[in-house]
Motif scaffolding. Structure first.
Motif, short mmCIF file in Angstrom:
data_model
loop_
_atom_site.label_atom_id
_atom_site.label_comp_id
_atom_site.label_asym_id
_atom_site.label_seq_id
_atom_site.Cartn_x
_atom_site.Cartn_y
_atom_site.Cartn_z
N ALA A 66 16.11 67.82 13.47
CA ALA A 66 14.88 68.46 12.77
C ALA A 66 14.50 67.75 11.55
CB ALA A 66 15.36 69.71 12.25
N VAL A 67 15.07 67.23 10.65
CA VAL A 67 14.76 66.24 9.58
C VAL A 67 14.08 64.84 9.94
CG1 VAL A 67 15.67 65.14 7.62
CG2 VAL A 67 16.32 67.53 7.96
N PRO A 68 14.90 64.23 10.99
CA PRO A 68 14.14 62.93 11.20
C PRO A 68 13.24 63.01 12.02
CG PRO A 68 16.29 63.09 12.27
CD PRO A 68 16.20 64.14 11.31
N ARG A 69 12.81 64.29 12.65
CA ARG A 69 11.93 64.39 13.68
C ARG A 69 10.52 64.51 13.20
NH1 ARG A 69 12.78 69.26 15.44
NH2 ARG A 69 14.62 68.49 16.72
N ARG A 70 10.57 65.10 12.05
CA ARG A 70 9.12 65.16 11.19
C ARG A 70 8.65 63.62 10.91
NH1 ARG A 70 8.70 66.54 4.76
NH2 ARG A 70 6.48 65.99 4.65
N TYR A 71 9.62 62.69 10.49
CA TYR A 71 9.24 61.36 10.03
C TYR A 71 8.88 60.44 11.33
CZ TYR A 71 10.43 62.90 5.30
OH TYR A 71 10.29 63.69 4.29
N GLY A 72 9.92 60.74 12.36
CA GLY A 72 9.54 60.05 13.56
C GLY A 72 10.52 58.65 13.49
N PHE A 73 10.81 57.98 14.69
CA PHE A 73 11.51 56.68 14.41
C PHE A 73 11.10 55.63 13.91
CE2 PHE A 73 13.69 53.26 17.04
CZ PHE A 73 14.82 53.52 16.32
#
Length: 240
Positions: free
Chosen positions: A51-58
């Motif tokens: 959930a956390v890194p999904r917001r920022y993307g790869f």
């Protein structure tokens, strides 16, 4: 709205596809991606852990998210980023690997890479005048009480604690993981990512990421090729 200067492979790179499937969102299009089934982890577990890194993307941050200074525009930032990237030389990270970074999992260089450290330091310094000063709320969100003296100084000088000597390049793959879940998550991550991590990672562009609205997800606004036009055509690379 905030911007961040980062590295991410091109949209067509196999690593980008795998990362989008794992995180559940494509950092280029911003579209949500239906996660693939992974042995040992349920789809809902993956959605929770990412959930956390999904917001920022790869991505791997080179300059942390910032708001533009009042006397700066997006057009000025784009022009200067294009010009700045033309002064650099492409290079390679010899290999990335899945690793724990505190309670998180990320992709990190398997061997030290001075070029990526230099690139981040140069970008942080060169583009600092584009950054609006941190608000008191921004500083509080950085948990200043938990920072070292060097990190605290970086926060006030550069707007981010983890720059210069405190910088560690990483491409986040998870939010904080409970210790009891770490073995299963790590095994799943290795099964997903190791097939696309055998080759060196070419760092031949810098990405400008843009936040959608206030507190929304980030997506790639633009990719800026590194090196002079003639050098790009010849695909010149400096080994890591």
């Amino acid at each position: 709205m905030r911007y961040a200067i980062c590295f991410t492979p091109p949209a067509s790179d196999p690593l980008s596809h795998v990362a989008a499937n794992w995180l559940g969102r494509n950092v280029f299009s911003g579209e949500l991606v239906e996660p693939s089934a992974i042995r040992g982890l349920g789809i809902h577990e993956i959605a929770f852990h990412t959930a956390v890194p999904r917001r920022y993307g790869f991505h791997g941050a080179l300059k942390a998210p910032f708001r533009l200074a009042s006397d700066m525009s997006e057009a000025q930032l784009l022009r200067e980023l294009m010009r700045f990237c033309g002064t650099l030389a492409p290079f390679r990270i010899s290999q990335l690997e899945v690793a724990r970074t505190g309670d998180f999992y990320s992709l990190v260089p398997s061997l030290p890479c001075e070029q990526i450290h230099y690139l981040s330091s140069a970008i942080v310094q060169h583009f600092d005048h584009f950054r609006a000063p941190l608000s008191d709320a921004d500083i509080e969100r950085s948990d200043p009480g938990g920072l070292s003296a060097a990190q605290f100084a970086n926060l006030h000088r550069w707007g981010c604690p983890y720059v210069m000597d405190e910088f560690r390049f990483h491409m986040p793959l998870s939010g904080p993981i409970d210790h009891k879940d770490m073995p299963r998550v790590e095994q799943a991550l290795r099964s997903v990512f190791e097939p696309v991590l055998s080759s060196p990672i070419q760092v031949s562009n810098v990405a400008l990421l843009m936040e959608e609205g206030n507190g929304g997800p980030f997506r790639v606004h633009s990719l800026h090729p590194i090196g002079k036009v003639s050098a790009r055509k010849e695909r010149v690379a400096v080994p890591a």
